[in-house]
Design a protein around this motif. Structure first.
Motif: not given
Length: 307
Positions: A234-242, A244-253, A268-271, A276-281
């Motif tokens: 199935a198609p995917m959409m992927l949102h990353y925080a600029g 977020d070094e811990r998670i972003n380390a896995g992006i290239p592979d 998409f990467t948000y500079d 957790a940038f979506n969590n408004d609390t």
């Protein structure tokens, strides 16, 4: 039908003292506490050192932690949304969930599974589920801590319980939730899945393991292994925080594996945005602009893919 975003202006009311200043080091420290190796005592000791004293650390802590007392974007009693707590068969026993749909007769609608962070099915994720319903979907926020007795009010306890879940069984429960929505009488049978943080990783696993899912969206989620990517249909959409070094380390592979397997995806990467940038609390990490852009992209993606 979009919910209005909450605004964190940072402005002070007359007579109000300035809020303590949050630094990136403090945010990274909190991320290590919530996802990696620090227990609460060690986290607070480190925060005290970084903040310059115990009083400053105590003032900063409520800003770094989630505050569910903040008004929801879509109130639980909003008349535009019909909600109910349900139980349904998982792959390994009964699961509990929060089901939301637009109020009134609208015919069958596509469905979206909403997968929570590593704090369980809390008021914030219930709010996200209502927001998704207002966009014209049957939305289901599943409590993946159901096998352990359900999400507790204590966030630290919830994180501990998440860490004790059997990963394979939890993935199977997520696949079962997709199947449940596909067969629900209120849905068209077309189902998407969106997840945040821990739930982002789980949404990626739904993409790998569910033949039924029609689209997935992962917010700053750990990537599947490269050998799993070939199973994604199935198609995917992927949102990353600029930041977020811990998670972003896995992006290239991950990106290389997606390309090699011919998976349809948008990334998409948000500079300057944090994990957790979506969590408004969470006042320290919420990024209103990034959250709004990512949400609009997510809704448009689901409306396109689940028609």
């Amino acid at each position: 039908m979009s919910a209005s975003p909450r605004h964190h202006t940072g402005k002070k009311s007359p007579g109000e003292t300035a809020s303590p200043q949050i630094t990136q080091e403090m945010i990274d420290l909190y991320d290590e506490y919530t996802h990696l190796t620090l227990d609460r005592r060690r986290f607070f000791d480190h925060l005290t050192r970084v903040a310059g004293g115990t009083a400053a650390a105590c003032a900063l802590l409520p800003i770094l932690e989630n505050n569910y007392a903040e008004a929801a974007m879509v109130a639980p009693d909003d008349s535009r949304v019909a909600t109910e707590t349900i139980t349904f068969p998982g792959a390994h026993g009964e699961l509990t969930g929060y089901l939301a749909r637009p109020a009134g007769e609208m015919g069958k609608l596509p469905a979206v599974l909403v997968i929570h962070e590593n704090r369980g099915l809390n008021p914030h994720i219930e709010d996200v589920t209502r927001r998704m319903a207002l966009e014209g979907f049957v939305a289901l926020g599943v409590d993946f801590l159901s096998p352990a007795g359900g999400t507790p009010a204590d966030e630290d306890k919830a994180r501990e319980m998440i860490g004790q879940l059997d990963s394979a069984q939890t993935i199977e429960n997520a696949v079962a939730a997709v199947d449940y929505l596909a067969g629900h009488p209120a849905t068209t049978g077309k189902v998407g899945a969106v997840g945040f943080c821990w739930g982002g990783a789980m949404a990626n696993q739904v993409a790998v393991n569910s033949p039924q899912v029609a689209a997935t969206v992962a917010y700053y989620g750990r990537q599947p292994s490269t050998d799993q990517v070939a199973k994604i249909k199935a198609p995917m959409m992927l949102h990353y925080a600029g930041l977020d070094e811990r998670i972003n380390a896995g992006i290239p592979d991950f990106k290389s594996a997606l390309d090699a397997s011919g998976v349809s995806y948008e990334m998409f990467t948000y500079d300057n945005a944090n994990h957790a940038f979506n969590n408004d609390t969470n006042a320290a990490r919420y990024d209103e602009k990034a959250a709004e852009v990512a949400w609009n992209r997510t809704v448009t993606f689901f409306k396109d893919q689940l028609r």
